[in-house]
Design an enzyme around this catalytic site. Sequence first.
Site, PDB file in Angstrom:
ATOM      1  N   ARG A   4      10.807  24.002   1.587  1.00  0.00           N
ATOM      2  CA  ARG A   4      10.447  25.399   1.902  1.00  0.00           C
ATOM      3  C   ARG A   4      10.958  25.786   3.289  1.00  0.00           C
ATOM      4  NH1 ARG A   4       5.455  26.935   3.696  1.00  0.00           N
ATOM      5  NH2 ARG A   4       4.407  25.362   2.458  1.00  0.00           N
TER       6      ARG A   4
ATOM      7  N   TYR B 191      17.928  51.120   0.689  1.00  0.00           N
ATOM      8  CA  TYR B 191      17.698  50.499  -0.618  1.00  0.00           C
ATOM      9  C   TYR B 191      16.238  50.759  -1.029  1.00  0.00           C
ATOM     10  CZ  TYR B 191      17.361  46.843  -4.130  1.00  0.00           C
ATOM     11  OH  TYR B 191      17.163  46.165  -5.283  1.00  0.00           O
TER      12      TYR B 191
ATOM     13  N   ASP C 120      21.064  46.285   7.256  1.00  0.00           N
ATOM     14  CA  ASP C 120      21.446  45.753   5.945  1.00  0.00           C
ATOM     15  C   ASP C 120      22.960  45.922   5.816  1.00  0.00           C
ATOM     16  OD1 ASP C 120      22.026  45.461   3.185  1.00  0.00           O
ATOM     17  OD2 ASP C 120      19.988  46.068   2.637  1.00  0.00           O
TER      18      ASP C 120
ATOM     19  N   LYS D  94      24.980  40.159  -4.095  1.00  0.00           N
ATOM     20  CA  LYS D  94      26.117  41.063  -4.288  1.00  0.00           C
ATOM     21  C   LYS D  94      27.411  40.327  -3.933  1.00  0.00           C
ATOM     22  CE  LYS D  94      22.702  43.817  -5.222  1.00  0.00           C
ATOM     23  NZ  LYS D  94      21.957  44.568  -4.236  1.00  0.00           N
TER      24      LYS D  94
HETATM   25  C1  LIG Z   1      20.442  44.803  -3.981  1.00  0.00           C
HETATM   26  C2  LIG Z   1      20.159  45.232  -2.594  1.00  0.00           C
HETATM   27  C3  LIG Z   1      19.091  44.715  -1.856  1.00  0.00           C
HETATM   28  C4  LIG Z   1      18.080  43.782  -2.463  1.00  0.00           C
HETATM   29  O1  LIG Z   1      18.660  42.569  -2.744  1.00  0.00           O
HETATM   30  P1  LIG Z   1      18.106  41.592  -3.913  1.00  0.00           P
HETATM   31  O2  LIG Z   1      18.996  40.427  -3.776  1.00  0.00           O
HETATM   32  O3  LIG Z   1      18.261  42.352  -5.194  1.00  0.00           O
HETATM   33  O4  LIG Z   1      16.680  41.320  -3.606  1.00  0.00           O
HETATM   34  C5  LIG Z   1      18.959  45.089  -0.532  1.00  0.00           C
HETATM   35  N1  LIG Z   1      19.816  45.957   0.038  1.00  0.00           N
HETATM   36  C6  LIG Z   1      20.839  46.503  -0.648  1.00  0.00           C
HETATM   37  C7  LIG Z   1      21.747  47.445   0.038  1.00  0.00           C
HETATM   38  C8  LIG Z   1      21.038  46.170  -1.993  1.00  0.00           C
HETATM   39  O5  LIG Z   1      22.026  46.730  -2.668  1.00  0.00           O
END
Ligand SMILES: *Cc1c(COP(=O)(O)O)cnc(C)c1O
Length: 388
Positions: free
Chosen positions: A54, A107, A179, A204
């Site tokens: 963890r 998001y 982000d 992504k």
């Molecule tokens: C998909 C996404 C997230 C969340 O990510 P997960 O891996 O689905 O939890 C956060 N920020 C952006 C810009 C995203 O496209």
Amino acid sequence: MDLSYILNHLGEERARYDGAVAPPLVQSSIFAFPTVAAMREGFRDEYAEHLYTRGNNPTVAILRRKIAALEGAEDCLAFGSGAAAVAAGVVACVKAGDHVVCVAKPYSWTRGLLRDLLAKFGVTTTFVDGTDAANFEAAITPATTLIVLESPNSMTYEQQDLAAVAAIARRRGIRTLCDNSHATPLNQSPIALGIDLVAHSATKYLNGHSDVVAGVLCGSEALLREVFKGPYMTFGAMLSPHDAWLMLRGLRTLGVRMERIAATTREVLAFLETHPRVRHVHAPHASANPQLGLSERQLKGASGLVTIELDAVDVAAVERFCDGLERFLMTVSWGGYESLAFPVCAVFPSDAPLRAAGTSSLALVRLSIGLEEPAVLIADLEQALARL
Ligand SMILES: *Cc1c(COP(=O)(O)O)cnc(C)c1O
């Protein structure tokens, strides 16, 4: 450090594993100590020691080193999702009574974290149009401890001038979190522009194969130690060693994938921008983007996200277009090897996430461009547009 060194070699101690070229998958929850003294030492600094998965795991550690190097950060923590990475970064920076300033269209689950979940614990948030850095300055109160950015965002691609916002925050001792999922560390380096914490949905582009849900958070070691002692270890939303291993494999091709995606996206953009049945094209590098100058200054290259507003008379026409696509898989998410289409407004006609995003159109479809031949994707879009 060059990109191919990071992707191919950094953090990989092959001599320890009989020269194995692929990294070891250390599928172990616990790490044993030879003596009581060694165990005492292990407990002294769990951030650095291998004790329990963890907290730390050797396979995850290889991934963390690579992502930190890509972002130009001192360190990186890996999470079981991008949402967990953003939440951990935010929670580490706020307490009851604090105030957050966030971009207007983050998001959806970042918005939910701030507007709904943290509001229950006495943390308030002001959402501002981030296209003008002065809006952050105006929204700051004496209680502000954090500014949350997402540049470009993942639907209509508004950007923030990261260096300008970072400078505003630093003058007041306010932390910043960005982000960076859309741009990837290859196209944008928020840490170099003064941002404190950089989060990614590694689901992504970083993984890029639509087979792992993961997140990462990069920053200074001091700040990540705070995150580690707080939300990281407490919530326990860590990345599994197996998913880290898959991500190491996905990451090998990050450079060539992003290069190919940028080239194909340029061609698809040029096609869409001149098509009579496409009313508007949203993309950081679209010629109609009022922030095109910032795109060219702040982004080193293009990603594969393009949102189109179709010249459709009704939702049925949008459905005919989407149902007619043969090479774009219709689903959520983005950033994989395969091209995707997300008819966001046709799926949520009453919810209106996009109305919140500043458009009333029901004809918006987000495309994520993958690794197919450009001509194949353009031909597919052409035949689907003919069905409008
Ligand atoms: C998909 C996404 C997230 C969340 O990510 P997960 O891996 O689905 O939890 C956060 N920020 C952006 C810009 C995203 O496209």
